[in-house]
Design a protein around this motif. Structure first.
Motif, short mmCIF file in Angstrom:
data_model
loop_
_atom_site.label_atom_id
_atom_site.label_comp_id
_atom_site.label_asym_id
_atom_site.label_seq_id
_atom_site.Cartn_x
_atom_site.Cartn_y
_atom_site.Cartn_z
N ALA A 60 8.58 10.23 -1.54
CA ALA A 60 7.95 9.45 -0.48
C ALA A 60 6.43 9.35 -0.61
CB ALA A 60 8.28 10.08 0.88
N ALA A 61 5.81 10.29 -1.33
CA ALA A 61 4.34 10.30 -1.44
C ALA A 61 3.69 10.17 -0.07
CB ALA A 61 3.87 9.17 -2.36
N SER A 62 4.24 10.89 0.90
CA SER A 62 3.79 10.72 2.28
C SER A 62 2.39 11.26 2.55
CB SER A 62 4.79 11.36 3.25
OG SER A 62 4.92 12.73 2.99
N SER A 63 1.81 11.97 1.59
CA SER A 63 0.41 12.38 1.76
C SER A 63 -0.49 11.15 1.88
CB SER A 63 -0.05 13.23 0.56
OG SER A 63 0.62 14.46 0.55
N GLU A 64 -0.05 10.05 1.26
CA GLU A 64 -0.83 8.81 1.33
C GLU A 64 -0.75 8.18 2.71
OE1 GLU A 64 -2.69 8.06 -1.07
OE2 GLU A 64 -1.88 9.28 -2.68
N TRP A 65 0.25 8.56 3.51
CA TRP A 65 0.42 7.97 4.84
C TRP A 65 -0.27 8.81 5.93
CZ3 TRP A 65 6.52 7.86 4.94
CH2 TRP A 65 7.00 7.27 3.76
N PHE A 66 -0.63 10.04 5.58
CA PHE A 66 -1.01 11.04 6.57
C PHE A 66 -2.48 10.95 6.95
CE2 PHE A 66 -1.90 15.66 7.63
CZ PHE A 66 -1.21 15.64 8.84
N GLU A 67 -2.74 10.99 8.24
CA GLU A 67 -4.11 11.05 8.75
C GLU A 67 -4.35 12.46 9.25
OE1 GLU A 67 -6.54 7.87 11.21
OE2 GLU A 67 -5.33 9.11 12.55
N SER A 84 -11.18 -3.03 -4.88
CA SER A 84 -10.87 -2.90 -6.30
C SER A 84 -11.54 -1.65 -6.85
CB SER A 84 -11.36 -4.12 -7.07
OG SER A 84 -11.04 -4.02 -8.45
N ALA A 85 -10.87 -0.96 -7.74
CA ALA A 85 -11.38 0.30 -8.27
C ALA A 85 -12.55 0.09 -9.22
CB ALA A 85 -10.27 1.06 -8.98
N ALA A 86 -12.71 -1.12 -9.75
CA ALA A 86 -13.79 -1.37 -10.70
C ALA A 86 -14.15 -2.85 -10.71
CB ALA A 86 -13.39 -0.92 -12.11
N ASP A 87 -15.38 -3.13 -11.04
CA ASP A 87 -15.83 -4.52 -11.22
C ASP A 87 -15.65 -4.87 -12.69
OD1 ASP A 87 -17.04 -6.95 -11.36
OD2 ASP A 87 -19.03 -6.28 -10.71
N ILE A 88 -14.52 -5.46 -13.01
CA ILE A 88 -14.20 -5.70 -14.42
C ILE A 88 -15.01 -6.86 -15.02
CG2 ILE A 88 -11.90 -4.70 -14.26
CD1 ILE A 88 -10.75 -7.48 -14.08
N TYR A 96 1.31 1.56 -6.02
CA TYR A 96 2.61 0.96 -5.74
C TYR A 96 2.63 0.09 -4.49
CZ TYR A 96 2.76 5.06 -2.72
OH TYR A 96 2.45 6.01 -1.79
N ASN A 97 1.61 0.15 -3.68
CA ASN A 97 1.56 -0.67 -2.45
C ASN A 97 0.12 -1.08 -2.20
OD1 ASN A 97 2.11 -1.94 -0.04
ND2 ASN A 97 2.21 -0.07 1.16
N PRO A 98 -0.21 -2.37 -2.41
CA PRO A 98 0.68 -3.49 -2.71
C PRO A 98 1.13 -3.48 -4.18
CG PRO A 98 -1.57 -4.23 -2.76
CD PRO A 98 -1.62 -2.80 -2.30
N ASP A 99 2.14 -4.28 -4.48
CA ASP A 99 2.66 -4.29 -5.84
C ASP A 99 1.69 -4.99 -6.80
OD1 ASP A 99 3.19 -6.65 -4.48
OD2 ASP A 99 5.00 -7.10 -5.61
N ARG A 100 0.82 -5.85 -6.30
CA ARG A 100 -0.22 -6.48 -7.13
C ARG A 100 -1.56 -6.27 -6.42
NH1 ARG A 100 0.64 -12.14 -7.63
NH2 ARG A 100 -0.25 -12.22 -9.72
N THR A 101 -2.34 -5.35 -6.93
CA THR A 101 -3.59 -4.96 -6.29
C THR A 101 -4.69 -5.97 -6.57
OG1 THR A 101 -4.26 -3.69 -8.23
CG2 THR A 101 -2.99 -2.52 -6.53
N ALA A 102 -5.80 -5.80 -5.87
CA ALA A 102 -6.96 -6.67 -6.10
C ALA A 102 -7.43 -6.56 -7.55
CB ALA A 102 -8.09 -6.29 -5.14
N LEU A 103 -7.34 -5.37 -8.13
CA LEU A 103 -7.73 -5.17 -9.52
C LEU A 103 -6.84 -5.99 -10.46
CD1 LEU A 103 -9.44 -3.64 -11.64
CD2 LEU A 103 -7.73 -1.82 -11.56
N GLY A 149 -7.72 0.65 -3.42
CA GLY A 149 -6.96 -0.60 -3.41
C GLY A 149 -5.57 -0.45 -2.81
N MET A 150 -5.21 0.81 -2.47
CA MET A 150 -3.90 1.05 -1.86
C MET A 150 -3.92 0.65 -0.38
SD MET A 150 -1.73 4.62 -1.64
CE MET A 150 -1.38 4.66 -3.38
N TYR A 151 -2.76 0.22 0.13
CA TYR A 151 -2.63 -0.10 1.54
C TYR A 151 -3.14 1.07 2.39
CZ TYR A 151 -0.42 -1.02 6.04
OH TYR A 151 -0.20 -1.23 7.38
N PRO A 152 -3.93 0.83 3.44
CA PRO A 152 -4.25 -0.46 4.06
C PRO A 152 -5.54 -1.10 3.53
CG PRO A 152 -5.00 1.29 5.48
CD PRO A 152 -4.36 1.96 4.29
N ASN A 153 -6.09 -0.54 2.43
CA ASN A 153 -7.33 -1.09 1.87
C ASN A 153 -7.02 -2.01 0.70
OD1 ASN A 153 -9.08 0.48 3.63
ND2 ASN A 153 -8.39 2.25 2.46
#
Length: 267
Positions: free
Chosen positions: A207-214, A127-131, A145-152, A119-123
């Protein structure tokens, strides 16, 4: 940061009970030559739970994910009196439920915490679960943290379930247009409070830049602006920001596996 949060522990003189429960430290304080280890993620998780207005006492809790943040969530849940706490993973692991087992055994779950990056950007739409399949839910938390309000979180709110997803472990992540805007907002807040940036307050960045890295391309995809930067451009960006804002420390400035990038950053 990983893996030093655990590797450093044998060198400490005192480890806070909260850090010991998690099995990792992220802050070390030198007091008269003695090293004290703490984990501030614990208090951040508590803040997120309180922000949602949830009580975990006597509740059955599901924690999605098995990484470091899941250990924080588990330690907090146990301390706050949860009746049972289960971590959930896509693949079978000792002491961990699969998603299929949750649907077979724990439809009575009352609190769900997502510690995975689903659910984190860019996805954003994922949603992590079907509640809808967990009829007993009384609260949903998401540490993304990105987006601030996730699909979940949005799904939970639409169903009338108390939910919070205001950033990683209790931090706040407003919708800003550019990555640098966050620093400008912080500096503005310091000034409006009557203090002097760089004298009264400094800024520390995780920065949690591992999340940005390809990994395949060795490129970084900035989460807000959508810009794609090379290692050299990332280092240049940090240098520019450090010259413009009162930044005193930078954690995870490059991806955990980007050793070439770390070599450039630390020269």
């Amino acid at each position: 940061t990983i893996p030093y949060k655990q590797a450093v522990m044998p060198y400490l003189d005192v480890i806070d009970d909260k850090a010991a429960a998690i099995g990792a430290v992220n802050t070390i304080v030198n007091r008269d030559g003695k090293l004290y280890g703490y984990n501030t993620d614990y208090d951040g998780m508590v803040a997120l739970i309180r922000h949602a207005g949830l009580s975990l006492e006597g509740k059955t809790e599901l924690i999605l994910g098995t990484g470091g943040t899941s250990k924080t969530a588990m330690a907090v849940a146990n301390q706050l009196g949860a009746a049972s706490v289960w971590r959930v993973s896509r693949s079978p692991k000792p002491g961990v439920l699969t998603y299929a087992q949750v649907l077979e055994q724990h439809l009575d779950a009352q609190v769900l915490i997502n510690t995975t990056p689903v659910g984190m950007y860019p996805n954003n739409g994922r949603s992590a679960a079907d509640i809808s399949r967990l009829p007993g839910l009384e609260g949903v938390l998401d540490v993304i943290y990105n987006p601030d309000r996730t699909a979940l979180v949005l799904d939970a709110e639409a169903r009338g379930i108390p939910a919070a997803g205001v950033g990683d472990e209790g931090g706040y992540a407003p919708n800003l247009k550019k990555d640098e805007d966050a620093l400008a907002v912080i500096v503005g807040a310091i000034e409006r409070a009557g203090y002097i940036p760089g004298e009264d307050f400094m800024i520390a960045i995780d920065a949690a830049s591992s999340e940005w890295f390809e990994e395949a391309s060795g490129m970084y995809h900035l989460p807000k602006s959508g810009k794609v930067l090379s290692r050299q451009q990332m280092v240049a960006m940090w240098k520019r920001l450090a010259g413009k804002y009162p930044i005193i420390s930078l954690e995870d400035g490059m991806a955990e596996t980007d050793w070439e990038g770390w070599d450039m950053l630390t020269k």
